[in-house]
Design a protein around this motif. Sequence first.
Motif, PDB file in Angstrom:
ATOM      1  N   MET A 124       0.843  -1.169   0.000  1.00 52.73           N
ATOM      2  CA  MET A 124       0.000   0.000   0.000  1.00 52.73           C
ATOM      3  C   MET A 124       0.899   1.247   0.000  1.00 52.73           C
ATOM      4  N   GLN A 165      -2.351   5.832  -0.243  1.00 55.39           N
ATOM      5  CA  GLN A 165      -3.396   4.847   0.018  1.00 55.39           C
ATOM      6  C   GLN A 165      -3.515   4.574   1.517  1.00 55.39           C
ATOM      7  N   LYS A 166      -2.382   4.492   2.190  1.00 54.16           N
ATOM      8  CA  LYS A 166      -2.361   4.234   3.628  1.00 54.16           C
ATOM      9  C   LYS A 166      -3.071   5.361   4.384  1.00 54.16           C
ATOM     10  N   HIS A 215      -6.694   4.794   3.917  1.00 53.55           N
ATOM     11  CA  HIS A 215      -7.074   3.580   4.654  1.00 53.55           C
ATOM     12  C   HIS A 215      -7.214   3.864   6.152  1.00 53.55           C
ATOM     13  N   GLU A 251       3.580   4.977  10.790  1.00 54.93           N
ATOM     14  CA  GLU A 251       2.254   4.430  10.487  1.00 54.93           C
ATOM     15  C   GLU A 251       1.856   4.695   9.038  1.00 54.93           C
ATOM     16  N   VAL A 252       2.134   5.907   8.554  1.00 64.44           N
ATOM     17  CA  VAL A 252       1.732   6.299   7.198  1.00 64.44           C
ATOM     18  C   VAL A 252       2.778   5.912   6.154  1.00 64.44           C
TER      19      VAL A 252
END
Length: 154
Positions: A1, A5-6, A9, A119-120
């Motif tokens: 991803m 997109q992340k 999401h 995280e991203v």
Amino acid sequence: MTPEQKLKHLGLILPTVPTPIANFVMWRQAGSLLYLSGQGPRKEDGSTVVGRLGLNRSVEDGYKDARQIGLQMLATIRQAVGSLDRVEAVIKLLGMVNAEPSFGDHPKVINGCSDLLVEVLGDAGKHARSAVGMGSLPGGMSVEIEAIIQIKDA
């Protein structure tokens, strides 16, 4: 991803990049390096989050403030280069915490930004970092963070 997109999401919405309050720019690119000016946490109305860790802001408050700055930095990166997918690596963060002299949890505060970037951006979000305490910060802001980002060729 991909990072873009992340972001979707995770349901994260990037804020508007603030306008500089003095004679500087929010970012400057030199070759593949993107230098981000220091930013403090902003509320939805654009006002700055103020306070002093160890006095009237908790570690949890500071963590949230640093996470907000991380979102602002991602917005600044997108403004500068068009897409978060162009981030090769977050090279370095400098996190400054407006703190009482006895406060010692500066790294726990700056983790808010660091955790968000990983995280991203995944592994590209891992970075070298300094987390230091300051006697004061501009406008009384609780936290200020600046960054150096490596960008992929378009």
